[in-house]
Design a protein around this motif. Structure first.
Motif, mmCIF file in Angstrom:
data_model
loop_
_atom_site.group_PDB
_atom_site.id
_atom_site.type_symbol
_atom_site.label_atom_id
_atom_site.label_comp_id
_atom_site.label_asym_id
_atom_site.label_seq_id
_atom_site.Cartn_x
_atom_site.Cartn_y
_atom_site.Cartn_z
ATOM 1 N N SER A 1 40.994 42.538 44.319
ATOM 2 C CA SER A 1 40.254 43.397 45.224
ATOM 3 C C SER A 1 38.784 43.023 45.195
ATOM 4 C CB SER A 1 40.435 44.868 44.811
ATOM 5 O OG SER A 1 40.041 45.733 45.846
ATOM 6 N N CYS A 2 37.973 43.825 45.866
ATOM 7 C CA CYS A 2 36.530 43.655 45.804
ATOM 8 C C CYS A 2 36.042 44.223 44.475
ATOM 9 C CB CYS A 2 35.863 44.388 46.965
ATOM 10 S SG CYS A 2 34.057 44.365 46.859
ATOM 11 N N GLY A 3 35.285 43.423 43.747
ATOM 12 C CA GLY A 3 34.822 43.835 42.429
ATOM 13 C C GLY A 3 33.965 45.087 42.459
ATOM 14 N N SER A 4 33.047 45.196 43.407
ATOM 15 C CA SER A 4 32.165 46.364 43.427
ATOM 16 C C SER A 4 32.798 47.554 44.147
ATOM 17 C CB SER A 4 30.813 46.015 44.047
ATOM 18 O OG SER A 4 30.961 45.602 45.374
ATOM 19 N N CYS A 5 33.559 47.320 45.199
ATOM 20 C CA CYS A 5 34.139 48.427 45.969
ATOM 21 C C CYS A 5 35.275 49.137 45.231
ATOM 22 C CB CYS A 5 34.662 47.929 47.313
ATOM 23 S SG CYS A 5 33.389 47.367 48.451
ATOM 24 N N ASN A 6 36.134 48.390 44.558
ATOM 25 C CA ASN A 6 37.327 48.996 43.976
ATOM 26 C C ASN A 6 37.459 48.870 42.467
ATOM 27 O OD1 ASN A 6 38.529 50.011 46.408
ATOM 28 N ND2 ASN A 6 38.831 47.882 46.976
ATOM 29 N N PHE A 7 36.866 47.870 41.873
ATOM 30 C CA PHE A 7 36.950 47.734 40.422
ATOM 31 C C PHE A 7 35.695 48.248 39.726
ATOM 32 C CE2 PHE A 7 40.078 43.974 41.004
ATOM 33 C CZ PHE A 7 41.148 44.848 41.055
ATOM 34 N N LYS A 8 34.733 48.733 40.508
ATOM 35 C CA LYS A 8 33.502 49.342 39.973
ATOM 36 C C LYS A 8 32.750 48.427 39.007
ATOM 37 C CE LYS A 8 34.661 52.897 42.330
ATOM 38 N NZ LYS A 8 34.456 52.743 43.738
ATOM 39 N N MET A 9 32.709 47.137 39.337
ATOM 40 C CA MET A 9 31.944 46.184 38.534
ATOM 41 C C MET A 9 30.452 46.383 38.808
ATOM 42 S SD MET A 9 34.487 42.904 38.915
ATOM 43 C CE MET A 9 33.666 41.856 37.721
ATOM 44 N N VAL A 10 29.626 45.977 37.882
ATOM 45 C CA VAL A 10 28.187 46.232 37.943
ATOM 46 C C VAL A 10 27.489 45.427 39.034
ATOM 47 C CG1 VAL A 10 26.040 46.121 36.619
ATOM 48 C CG2 VAL A 10 28.156 46.854 35.515
ATOM 49 N N LYS A 11 27.876 44.177 39.225
ATOM 50 C CA LYS A 11 27.222 43.326 40.218
ATOM 51 C C LYS A 11 27.320 43.965 41.602
ATOM 52 C CE LYS A 11 27.574 38.759 42.330
ATOM 53 N NZ LYS A 11 28.330 37.503 42.352
ATOM 54 N N LYS A 12 26.223 43.961 42.337
ATOM 55 C CA LYS A 12 26.171 44.552 43.674
ATOM 56 C C LYS A 12 26.705 43.571 44.716
ATOM 57 C CE LYS A 12 24.179 48.282 42.247
ATOM 58 N NZ LYS A 12 25.031 49.385 41.940
ATOM 59 N N GLY A 13 27.129 44.109 45.843
ATOM 60 C CA GLY A 13 27.654 43.289 46.924
ATOM 61 C C GLY A 13 29.157 43.139 46.808
ATOM 62 N N CYS A 14 29.746 42.560 47.820
ATOM 63 C CA CYS A 14 31.196 42.390 47.857
ATOM 64 C C CYS A 14 31.585 40.994 47.378
ATOM 65 C CB CYS A 14 31.708 42.629 49.276
ATOM 66 S SG CYS A 14 31.440 44.326 49.838
ATOM 67 N N ASP B 1 38.194 34.243 52.369
ATOM 68 C CA ASP B 1 39.213 33.193 52.428
ATOM 69 C C ASP B 1 40.612 33.773 52.610
ATOM 70 O OD1 ASP B 1 37.250 31.254 51.986
ATOM 71 O OD2 ASP B 1 37.475 31.402 49.814
ATOM 72 N N HIS B 2 40.742 35.092 52.501
ATOM 73 C CA HIS B 2 42.055 35.729 52.530
ATOM 74 C C HIS B 2 42.117 36.876 53.524
ATOM 75 C CE1 HIS B 2 42.972 33.282 49.071
ATOM 76 N NE2 HIS B 2 41.785 33.616 48.614
ATOM 77 N N GLY B 3 41.410 36.741 54.624
ATOM 78 C CA GLY B 3 41.425 37.752 55.675
ATOM 79 C C GLY B 3 40.142 38.557 55.697
ATOM 80 N N ASP B 4 40.103 39.540 56.573
ATOM 81 C CA ASP B 4 38.936 40.396 56.760
ATOM 82 C C ASP B 4 38.867 41.397 55.611
ATOM 83 O OD1 ASP B 4 36.928 42.135 57.551
ATOM 84 O OD2 ASP B 4 37.878 42.688 59.443
ATOM 85 N N ALA B 5 37.855 41.303 54.785
ATOM 86 C CA ALA B 5 37.725 42.167 53.611
ATOM 87 C C ALA B 5 37.598 43.636 53.983
ATOM 88 C CB ALA B 5 36.518 41.732 52.779
ATOM 89 N N HIS B 6 37.130 43.932 55.212
ATOM 90 C CA HIS B 6 36.935 45.315 55.617
ATOM 91 C C HIS B 6 38.024 45.832 56.551
ATOM 92 C CE1 HIS B 6 32.942 44.164 54.057
ATOM 93 N NE2 HIS B 6 33.049 45.351 53.516
ATOM 94 N N CYS C 1 38.071 45.092 50.369
ATOM 95 C CA CYS C 1 37.100 46.172 50.164
ATOM 96 C C CYS C 1 37.720 47.547 50.385
ATOM 97 C CB CYS C 1 35.899 45.990 51.086
ATOM 98 S SG CYS C 1 34.883 44.571 50.612
ATOM 99 N N MET C 2 38.893 47.577 50.996
ATOM 100 C CA MET C 2 39.549 48.841 51.309
ATOM 101 C C MET C 2 40.779 49.108 50.450
ATOM 102 S SD MET C 2 37.431 49.655 53.554
ATOM 103 C CE MET C 2 37.963 50.991 54.563
ATOM 104 N N ALA C 3 41.338 48.081 49.824
ATOM 105 C CA ALA C 3 42.585 48.245 49.083
ATOM 106 C C ALA C 3 42.647 47.281 47.904
ATOM 107 C CB ALA C 3 43.770 47.983 50.017
#
Length: 106
Positions: free
Chosen positions: A36-49, A69-74, A80-82
């Motif tokens: 998944s997106c590290g910041s959106c769903n895994f709550k990693m510290v680094k900002k951005g997707c 590289d694997h489709g539209d993240a949004h 970023c959504m799942a």
């Protein structure tokens, strides 16, 4: 007619965008990991997707392939959504997951 053409084009692009990254090495183990997106769903510290995988409840940013590289993240099923499942090969190196193969599962 325009809607059919637009739908066909979108389906074509999404199919193209979700092809596996790299070539699977039959001599290495294949893992199925949460991706998944590290910041959106895994709550990693680094900002951005950015693309990340989770191994035993620890998330690692992925090097070698990225979100787009694997489709539209949004998109509704985008990173970023799942949280999705992926078949991967690679290793953790210097705090990153260095991917040599990455296949997003449906």
């Amino acid at each position: 007619m325009k809607n059919y053409l637009l739908g066909f084009l979108l389906l074509s692009f999404s199919s193209f965008a979700q092809k596996p990254f790299g070539k699977m090495n039959p001599m290495q183990p294949v893992d199925t990991l949460a991706a998944s997106c590290g910041s959106c769903n895994f709550k990693m510290v680094k900002k951005g997707c950015y693309l990340a995988v989770q191994i035993k409840d620890i998330a690692y940013e992925v090097k070698g392939t990225g979100l787009d590289d694997h489709g539209d993240a949004h998109a509704t099923d985008g990173f970023c959504m799942a949280v999705r499942k992926a078949r991967v090969q690679g290793k953790v190196e210097n705090g990153f997951y260095v991917a040599t193969y990455f296949e997003l599962l449906k």
